[in-house]
Write an enzyme that holds these catalytic residues in place. Sequence first.
Site, PDB file in Angstrom:
ATOM      1  N   ILE A  13      -2.767   4.987   3.642  1.00  9.99           N
ATOM      2  CA  ILE A  13      -3.013   5.486   2.280  1.00  9.99           C
ATOM      3  C   ILE A  13      -4.490   5.473   1.898  1.00  9.99           C
ATOM      4  CG2 ILE A  13      -0.715   4.800   1.459  1.00  9.99           C
ATOM      5  CD1 ILE A  13      -2.310   2.607  -0.143  1.00  9.99           C
ATOM      6  N   THR A  16      -8.743   1.543   4.360  1.00  7.18           N
ATOM      7  CA  THR A  16      -9.977   1.331   5.127  1.00  7.18           C
ATOM      8  C   THR A  16     -11.147   2.061   4.483  1.00  7.18           C
ATOM      9  OG1 THR A  16      -8.708   1.041   7.144  1.00  7.18           O
ATOM     10  CG2 THR A  16     -11.026   1.565   7.406  1.00  7.18           C
ATOM     11  N   LYS A  32     -11.281  -7.261   9.404  1.00  7.91           N
ATOM     12  CA  LYS A  32      -9.903  -6.826   9.657  1.00  7.91           C
ATOM     13  C   LYS A  32      -9.347  -7.841  10.652  1.00  7.91           C
ATOM     14  CE  LYS A  32      -6.571  -3.505  10.231  1.00  7.91           C
ATOM     15  NZ  LYS A  32      -5.877  -2.681   9.225  1.00  7.91           N
ATOM     16  N   GLU A  99      -9.263  -6.698   4.998  1.00 10.51           N
ATOM     17  CA  GLU A  99      -8.204  -5.683   4.957  1.00 10.51           C
ATOM     18  C   GLU A  99      -6.991  -6.134   5.756  1.00 10.51           C
ATOM     19  OE1 GLU A  99      -9.160  -1.679   6.341  1.00 10.51           O
ATOM     20  OE2 GLU A  99      -7.032  -1.150   6.349  1.00 10.51           O
TER      21      GLU A  99
END
Length: 211
Positions: A13, A16, A32, A99
């Site tokens: 979506i 990032t 990440k 993330e």
Amino acid sequence: MRGCFVTGTDTGIGKTVFSAGLAGALDGYYWKPVQSGLEDETDSDVVRRLSGLAPERVLPERYRLNTPVSPHLAAHIDGVAIDSGGLELPAMPAPLVVEGAGGLMVPLTREMTYLDVFARWRAPLVLCARTTLGTINHTLLSIEAIRARNIPLLGIAFIGEANTDTERTILDMGQTRRLGRLPHLPILNDDTLRTAFASHFDARNFLDGAA
Ligand SMILES: Nc1ncnc2c1ncn2[C@@H]1O[C@H](COP(=O)(O)OP(=O)(O)OP(=O)(O)O)[C@@H](O)[C@H]1O
Ligand SMILES: [Mg+2]
């Protein structure tokens, strides 16, 4: 630690791209922890390309898994065991943007989801949400799950074209704050992202703690 965690209602979506804009605006770091799928450009590669930050501001992933599937399965395929002890937050001298993978209930093992890890970390969570049809359901469900674990929710970062009623419905029914909306950028590079992020978000809102 100053910084925040970026999750979303689903995979693909725009977490990032948003995280690259945020990490750049905060002149911070990006991490990440778990990357599934190494064949194409990884999320860390994308952030190096789009954030405008020095490459070393993107920390190495803790788990780099070969197959682009859910982390629990990617780890199993590689013969790796994801251990919550391996997901300790690094202390950094500038804000850290972390993330997750996919959405909140993505399994890291057959016993542990990302939601469990966010609950342990306790740092404020940014929920990225699409503006297209279906997002009200996904976003309100995600907010319920976040609140059920007492995780501080910083607010919603919308991604996509304007949809005023959808945004208002989510914010009113979910009782949370709008952080901004990143529109679809027809030309996506570090310059266009920096400009769009600066005109649609106030970076200070990401350092304030949860609303
Ligand atoms: N604001 C935007 N403008 C233009 N393209 C975008 C934007 N946001 C995302 N995209 C594109 O959409 C695709 C998915 O975005 P992204 O990789 O950021 O999603 P994600 O939520 O991080 O996915 P994952 O769950 O795999 O980590 C990418 O090709 C990206 O370039
Ligand atoms: Mg991503």
